[in-house]
Design a protein around this motif. Sequence first.
Motif, PDB file in Angstrom:
ATOM      1  N   GLY A 169       0.798  -1.212   0.000  1.00 42.78           N
ATOM      2  CA  GLY A 169       0.000   0.000   0.000  1.00 42.78           C
ATOM      3  C   GLY A 169       0.834   1.267   0.000  1.00 42.78           C
ATOM      4  N   SER A 172       4.035   2.850   2.365  1.00 46.53           N
ATOM      5  CA  SER A 172       4.628   1.846   3.249  1.00 46.53           C
ATOM      6  C   SER A 172       6.148   1.840   3.120  1.00 46.53           C
ATOM      7  CB  SER A 172       4.068   0.461   2.946  1.00 46.53           C
ATOM      8  OG  SER A 172       2.706   0.383   3.338  1.00 46.53           O
ATOM      9  N   GLU A 200      -0.172  -9.027   1.249  1.00 45.17           N
ATOM     10  CA  GLU A 200      -0.702  -7.680   1.014  1.00 45.17           C
ATOM     11  C   GLU A 200      -0.513  -6.838   2.270  1.00 45.17           C
ATOM     12  OE1 GLU A 200      -4.519  -7.244  -0.744  1.00 45.17           O
ATOM     13  OE2 GLU A 200      -4.320  -9.029  -2.004  1.00 45.17           O
ATOM     14  N   GLY A 202      -1.378  -2.894   3.764  1.00 44.66           N
ATOM     15  CA  GLY A 202      -2.143  -1.686   3.534  1.00 44.66           C
ATOM     16  C   GLY A 202      -1.257  -0.457   3.455  1.00 44.66           C
ATOM     17  N   CYS A 205       2.252   1.202   6.174  1.00 47.47           N
ATOM     18  CA  CYS A 205       2.779   0.178   7.081  1.00 47.47           C
ATOM     19  C   CYS A 205       4.297   0.312   7.173  1.00 47.47           C
ATOM     20  CB  CYS A 205       2.426  -1.221   6.583  1.00 47.47           C
ATOM     21  SG  CYS A 205       0.668  -1.618   6.679  1.00 47.47           S
ATOM     22  N   LYS A 222      -2.407 -11.080   5.090  1.00 51.64           N
ATOM     23  CA  LYS A 222      -3.023  -9.794   4.757  1.00 51.64           C
ATOM     24  C   LYS A 222      -2.935  -8.880   5.987  1.00 51.64           C
ATOM     25  CE  LYS A 222      -4.294 -12.073   1.089  1.00 51.64           C
ATOM     26  NZ  LYS A 222      -3.458 -12.011  -0.133  1.00 51.64           N
ATOM     27  N   GLY A 224      -3.421  -4.892   7.485  1.00 51.46           N
ATOM     28  CA  GLY A 224      -4.119  -3.646   7.222  1.00 51.46           C
ATOM     29  C   GLY A 224      -3.249  -2.413   7.371  1.00 51.46           C
ATOM     30  N   ASP A 225      -3.859  -1.259   7.071  1.00 51.31           N
ATOM     31  CA  ASP A 225      -3.151   0.020   7.096  1.00 51.31           C
ATOM     32  C   ASP A 225      -2.558   0.332   8.472  1.00 51.31           C
ATOM     33  OD1 ASP A 225      -4.261   0.217   4.576  1.00 51.31           O
ATOM     34  OD2 ASP A 225      -5.817   1.643   5.160  1.00 51.31           O
ATOM     35  N   GLY A 243      -5.985  -3.299  10.552  1.00 47.03           N
ATOM     36  CA  GLY A 243      -5.046  -2.192  10.636  1.00 47.03           C
ATOM     37  C   GLY A 243      -4.841  -1.603  12.017  1.00 47.03           C
TER      38      GLY A 243
END
Length: 332
Positions: A169, A172, A200, A202, A205, A222, A224-225, A243
């Motif tokens: 994302g 990051s 993945e 976000g 990060c 996965k 999150g932000d 996140g």
Amino acid sequence: MLLSEIARQVGGHLEGPDLEIQRLAAPDRAGPGELAVVREARYLEVALASGAALILDETSPCPDTISRIRVSAVHQAWPRVLALFDERETWAGVGVHPSATIEAGAQVDPTASVGAYVLVCRGARVAAGAVIAPYCYVGEGVEVGPRTVLEPRVTLYRNTWLGADCKIGAGSVLGVAGFGFQNGERLPHTGRVVLEDGVELGANCVVQRSVVGETRIGARSKIGDLTDIGHNVQIGKGVVMVGSSAIGGSSVVEDDVLMGGWVVLSDHVRIGKGARLTGGSGISKDVPPGETWAGGIPAQPLRKHWRRLAVLDWLATAERSLRQFLKEQLQK
């Protein structure tokens, strides 16, 4: 897009007029020319009154005047519907943008896309089909795997390794030196960050490189932000972290762990395979495999958390009863 084409793409069948659809909309905000997917029965009434075309299961009632696509399982059709209306970001065209800088000794596959003002340093390798959005920094010795996507302003410090089909994302930072000090001096961080295939991250990060060895995130995880991963952390495969969470240095998160938002792990703890950590939990102890922990700071095993709440409720009731008893005694 015609409803008949949408029905074909999602594996459903059309009932009613074949209308042109402009966009996808939520059931409670849809209108004519739009398509609403009724994923829960509580939204059926408002969807029927919206004037929009609908995607329904096979049994939900619907007047003949409303165009609808019937599918056997709405939850299975949902990702395919989203894909039809998804407008993918075009970060860069195939090839290298004229304003990008590719240093001598770097390798960029001809099918990769490198956007405006990107810097790819010597010794770095960008594999086939990878996409590097504008203003990214790809440091020395970095490897960007096939079809991996770096959104704008991603920073990859030296020797960071990304597998195939990763997505990083915007904003990051991977491979920055970790927060490790001795006698007031920051320790050199000689290791690297490794992301296995399909990881993945976000937006915004941070994944710190290890003091020695690797900070590693396992395949298909996965995250999150606004999540911070400390140095030497080992995250297993299939882990999901919502996140705004943080993992202290040298902690281990085993495969298939689920973590809610705002979870904080202390350093050097181990979260067992398949464990569940509810949002807002602060973890300072090892969590056994398969257990669910909750309760804020410090988090507790779920049953212990519920027992604690039950005792607090009982104490509150007992306090009221005691106050009433004392009041009655004083009035005698």
